[in-house]
Enzyme design. Structure first.
Site, PDB file in Angstrom:
ATOM      1  CG  ASP A  30      -2.076   0.647   0.871  1.00  0.00           C
ATOM      2  OD1 ASP A  30      -3.383   0.377   0.693  1.00  0.00           O
ATOM      3  OD2 ASP A  30      -2.092   2.165   0.997  1.00  0.00           O
ATOM      4  CE  LYS A  35      -5.493   2.709   4.562  1.00  0.00           C
ATOM      5  NZ  LYS A  35      -6.367   2.928   3.422  1.00  0.00           N
ATOM      6  CG  PHE A 250     -30.494  -6.152  -1.336  1.00  0.00           C
ATOM      7  CD1 PHE A 250     -29.610  -5.052  -1.425  1.00  0.00           C
ATOM      8  CD2 PHE A 250     -29.760  -7.275  -0.519  1.00  0.00           C
ATOM      9  CE1 PHE A 250     -28.529  -4.839  -1.317  1.00  0.00           C
ATOM     10  CE2 PHE A 250     -28.303  -7.031  -0.359  1.00  0.00           C
ATOM     11  CZ  PHE A 250     -27.774  -6.026  -0.696  1.00  0.00           C
ATOM     12  CB  ALA A 253     -39.157  -0.257   2.537  1.00  0.00           C
ATOM     13  CB  CYS A 261     -19.788  -0.668  -3.693  1.00  0.00           C
ATOM     14  SG  CYS A 261     -17.873  -1.027  -2.830  1.00  0.00           S
ATOM     15  NE  ARG A 341     -15.544   3.569   1.596  1.00  0.00           N
ATOM     16  CZ  ARG A 341     -14.852   2.485   0.936  1.00  0.00           C
ATOM     17  NH1 ARG A 341     -14.058   3.119   0.019  1.00  0.00           N
ATOM     18  NH2 ARG A 341     -14.940   1.312   1.291  1.00  0.00           N
TER      19      ARG A 341
HETATM   20  N1  NAD Z   1     -15.321  -2.067   0.062  1.00  0.00           N
HETATM   21  C1  NAD Z   1     -15.899  -3.147  -0.333  1.00  0.00           C
HETATM   22  O1  NAD Z   1     -16.986  -3.467   0.278  1.00  0.00           O
HETATM   23  C2  NAD Z   1     -15.866  -3.650  -1.897  1.00  0.00           C
HETATM   24  C3  NAD Z   1     -16.443  -4.734  -2.326  1.00  0.00           C
HETATM   25  C4  NAD Z   1     -16.368  -5.084  -3.500  1.00  0.00           C
HETATM   26  C5  NAD Z   1     -15.505  -4.550  -4.374  1.00  0.00           C
HETATM   27  N2  NAD Z   1     -14.735  -3.322  -4.038  1.00  0.00           N
HETATM   28  C6  NAD Z   1     -14.037  -2.505  -5.107  1.00  0.00           C
HETATM   29  O2  NAD Z   1     -12.758  -2.699  -4.463  1.00  0.00           O
HETATM   30  C7  NAD Z   1     -12.021  -1.614  -4.776  1.00  0.00           C
HETATM   31  C8  NAD Z   1     -11.312  -1.127  -3.599  1.00  0.00           C
HETATM   32  O3  NAD Z   1     -12.284  -0.772  -2.580  1.00  0.00           O
HETATM   33  P1  NAD Z   1     -11.924  -0.451  -1.023  1.00  0.00           P
HETATM   34  O4  NAD Z   1     -13.080  -0.323  -0.322  1.00  0.00           O
HETATM   35  O5  NAD Z   1     -11.024  -1.502  -0.626  1.00  0.00           O
HETATM   36  O6  NAD Z   1     -10.895   0.983  -1.215  1.00  0.00           O
HETATM   37  P2  NAD Z   1     -10.139   1.433  -0.060  1.00  0.00           P
HETATM   38  O7  NAD Z   1     -10.151   2.875  -0.515  1.00  0.00           O
HETATM   39  O8  NAD Z   1     -10.686   1.153   1.268  1.00  0.00           O
HETATM   40  O9  NAD Z   1      -8.745   0.797  -0.587  1.00  0.00           O
HETATM   41  C9  NAD Z   1      -7.923   1.399  -1.459  1.00  0.00           C
HETATM   42  C10 NAD Z   1      -6.308   1.170  -0.982  1.00  0.00           C
HETATM   43  O10 NAD Z   1      -5.324   1.387  -1.913  1.00  0.00           O
HETATM   44  C11 NAD Z   1      -4.443   2.133  -1.433  1.00  0.00           C
HETATM   45  N3  NAD Z   1      -3.686   2.692  -2.949  1.00  0.00           N
HETATM   46  C12 NAD Z   1      -4.108   3.784  -3.655  1.00  0.00           C
HETATM   47  N4  NAD Z   1      -3.184   3.918  -4.641  1.00  0.00           N
HETATM   48  C13 NAD Z   1      -2.444   3.076  -4.558  1.00  0.00           C
HETATM   49  C14 NAD Z   1      -1.329   2.636  -5.366  1.00  0.00           C
HETATM   50  N5  NAD Z   1      -0.821   3.171  -6.518  1.00  0.00           N
HETATM   51  N6  NAD Z   1      -0.588   1.609  -4.961  1.00  0.00           N
HETATM   52  C15 NAD Z   1      -0.722   0.943  -3.853  1.00  0.00           C
HETATM   53  N7  NAD Z   1      -1.879   1.162  -2.839  1.00  0.00           N
HETATM   54  C16 NAD Z   1      -2.871   2.033  -3.372  1.00  0.00           C
HETATM   55  C17 NAD Z   1      -5.055   3.075  -0.828  1.00  0.00           C
HETATM   56  O11 NAD Z   1      -4.143   3.679   0.098  1.00  0.00           O
HETATM   57  C18 NAD Z   1      -5.922   2.360   0.165  1.00  0.00           C
HETATM   58  O12 NAD Z   1      -5.494   1.824   1.143  1.00  0.00           O
HETATM   59  C19 NAD Z   1     -12.944  -0.372  -5.729  1.00  0.00           C
HETATM   60  O13 NAD Z   1     -12.959  -0.705  -6.814  1.00  0.00           O
HETATM   61  C20 NAD Z   1     -14.162  -1.017  -5.105  1.00  0.00           C
HETATM   62  O14 NAD Z   1     -15.298  -0.767  -5.822  1.00  0.00           O
HETATM   63  C21 NAD Z   1     -14.877  -2.897  -2.605  1.00  0.00           C
END
Ligand code: NAD
Length: 466
Positions: A30, A35, A250, A253, A261, A341
């Site tokens: 990361d 983190k 889901f 209501a 997401c 969020r």
């Molecule tokens: N959160 C969920 O429940 C969930 C579920 C399914 C899919 N997703 C998808 O997964 C993806 C990530 O979501 P998230 O909620 O984990 O996001 P998040 O913001 O919690 O995590 C993203 C992480 O990536 C790191 N990061 C950013 N740029 C980087 C780089 N260049 N190199 C390395 N690390 C980097 C950030 O510091 C952060 O820790 C999104 O596309 C989201 O839509 C999320």
């Protein structure tokens, strides 16, 4: 197998821990040093049941560690997962810059052939564009795979270790073989594996979230009809859900969807459909999303009603609620998480604040994130403290803690006896029986006996009298 997981937020940290749990050696990467350090100490910077325990166990066993170094990742493994964020841009399209940067950085350090597996949610065409970036930077063969993630916050570990399905978009037999090896413990336990092309794999996740969002907006639109005619939206949902073609989930209501997401994925798919000339689909999804957002204004009006101040439908600008004290129970976008969020409850709290109300928020888990996101609001240490002397209480997140709060105890802290249940978070009849005015998104707008409601429906159906 040795794997790296790039981007260790909600998706990446869980994925890294779970991959270690099924026997792989994992290095998480990361860009956020704090983190990575925290994860190395066995702690995630967000709440996810069971995750800290799993992180500590595998970090201690030496199967899992975290770094900020892409060079280290390239040296450590030839298989790399991508879990960085893909936030929505103002036009609705996805911001893919984190993915591009991560792929470029990794490609700079790769010293032989490698496999990069995308897990983030993206529009079709993304894998091909990332492949082109890697090919420009790196002379070695890098095979791409798209493997969308379906986990739900609050049960992310279970969803990762026992998913309903694993979807992989591949362009080579070799990449497919690598994926089969990685997930063998899950497929051996019965998880179905869907093998397809890049575009379909990328689209599956957006389509799944768009479907869930549509289901939520649909049941909410039915709840509005129920409230208008005096029908019961909870019973309606129960009866609908008994049809196996529809299903029960889901269909609660309420306040509408939020989180990191669903909102951005509905808008992302709508924008993608529009860009590709599929305008009707885009319009359909935009209606789903607009309906969801207008729900928040509906709840603001209900809180105004509960506090004795009518809030007009169209852009109220005055400080109409000045002098009113509103308690908001719940800031997380859903129970079981500290994620705020695009939280409907927190958004509504801010709207009430903008209308001049003194808003006091309490959430069992999301106080830190809520304070960071909306510092203009006041925060209380408990639900009853938030409700002290409140002109109205809004139940915005269906935390079990709120369901067990007594209406008598809430009255005892000086709250006016008016509550808006926006999420089926409290037992409406208990609160009504205790003398409270209860406004809910599933109950009648006008208190009327079933016979009167039936009579008025018959009159309406018969048309105006001569
Ligand atoms: N959160 C969920 O429940 C969930 C579920 C399914 C899919 N997703 C998808 O997964 C993806 C990530 O979501 P998230 O909620 O984990 O996001 P998040 O913001 O919690 O995590 C993203 C992480 O990536 C790191 N990061 C950013 N740029 C980087 C780089 N260049 N190199 C390395 N690390 C980097 C950030 O510091 C952060 O820790 C999104 O596309 C989201 O839509 C999320």
């Amino acid at each position: 197998m040795r794997l790296s997981v790039i981007g260790c937020g909600h998706l990446g940290a869980v994925h890294a821990a779970c991959m270690a749990d099924i026997g792989h050696e994992v290095l998480g990467v990361d860009i956020d040093e704090g983190k990575a350090e925290m994860l190395n100490s066995g702690k995630a910077c967000f709440h996810e049941p069971g995750l800290d325990e799993m992180l500590s166990r595998h970090v201690a066993a030496g199967r899992l560690r975290f770094t900020t170094s892409f060079a280290e990742a390239a040296k450590f493994a030839t298989v790399h997962f991508l879990g960085v964020a893909t936030p929505g841009l103002p036009a609705g399209t996805y911001d893919l810059s984190q993915l591009r940067t991560a792929v470029a950085e990794l490609a700079l350090h790769v010293t032989g052939s490698a496999v990069i597996i995308g897990k983030s949610t993206v529009p079709p065409g993304t894998t091909a564009s990332l492949g082109a970036i890697a090919a420009e930077i790196c002379r070695h063969n890098i095979d791409f795979v798209w493997n969308p993630e379906f986990l739900r916050e609050g049960c992310a570990i279970q969803d990762t270790l026992m998913p309903d399905r694993i979807v992989i978009g591949v362009a080579s037999d070799a990449a497919e073989a690598v994926m089969r090896d990685i997930y063998r413990p899950l497929t051996d336990a019965g998880t179905p594996l869907v093998v397809t092309d890049f575009d379909t794999a990328e689209l599956v996740k957006g389509a799944a979230n768009a479907f869930l969002a549509t289901k939520i907006s649909f049941i909410n639109s039915m709840a509005d009809i129920c409230r208008a005619v005096g029908a019961d939206a909870r019973v309606l949902a129960e009866a609908l859900g008994m049809d196996p073609r529809i299903g029960k989930s889901f269909l609660n209501a309420g306040i509408g969807y939020g989180g990191g997401c669903l909102p951005k994925d509905v808008r992302g798919l709508a924008a993608f459909a529009d860009q590709n000339g599929v305008h009707k689909t885009s319009e359909l999804l935009m209606v789903v999303d607009e309906f969801n957002t207008t729900r928040r204004a509906d709840v603001v009006r209900m809180v105004g009603d509960a506090a004795g101040v009518p809030v007009p439908t169209h852009s109220p600008t005055d400080r109409l609620l000045a002098g009113k004290r509103i308690a908001v129970w719940g800031a997380a976008f859903k129970p079981g998480t500290d994620d705020v969020r695009d939280s409907p409850g927190l958004d509504i709290a801010c709207r009430l604040h903008d209308l001049g109300a003194h808003v006091k928020v309490y959430d069992p888990m999301a106080m830190g994130n809520a304070l960071e996101e909306s510092p203009q609001l006041t925060y209380a240490d408990s639900a009853l403290e938030a409700a002290r002397d409140a002109d109205a209480v809004l139940v915005a997140t269906a935390w079990p803690e709120f369901a067990s709060i007594s209406p008598f105890a809430t009255k005892a802290v000086g709250a006016s006896m008016a509550v808006v249940d926006a999420c089926q978070g409290i037992d409406n009849s208990t609160w009504r029986e205790a003398g409270w005015k209860v406004l809910s998104l599933t109950n009648k707008l006008v208190e009327a006996s079933p016979a009167a409601a039936f009579a008025s429906l018959r009159t309406a159906a018969a048309g105006p009298a001569d």
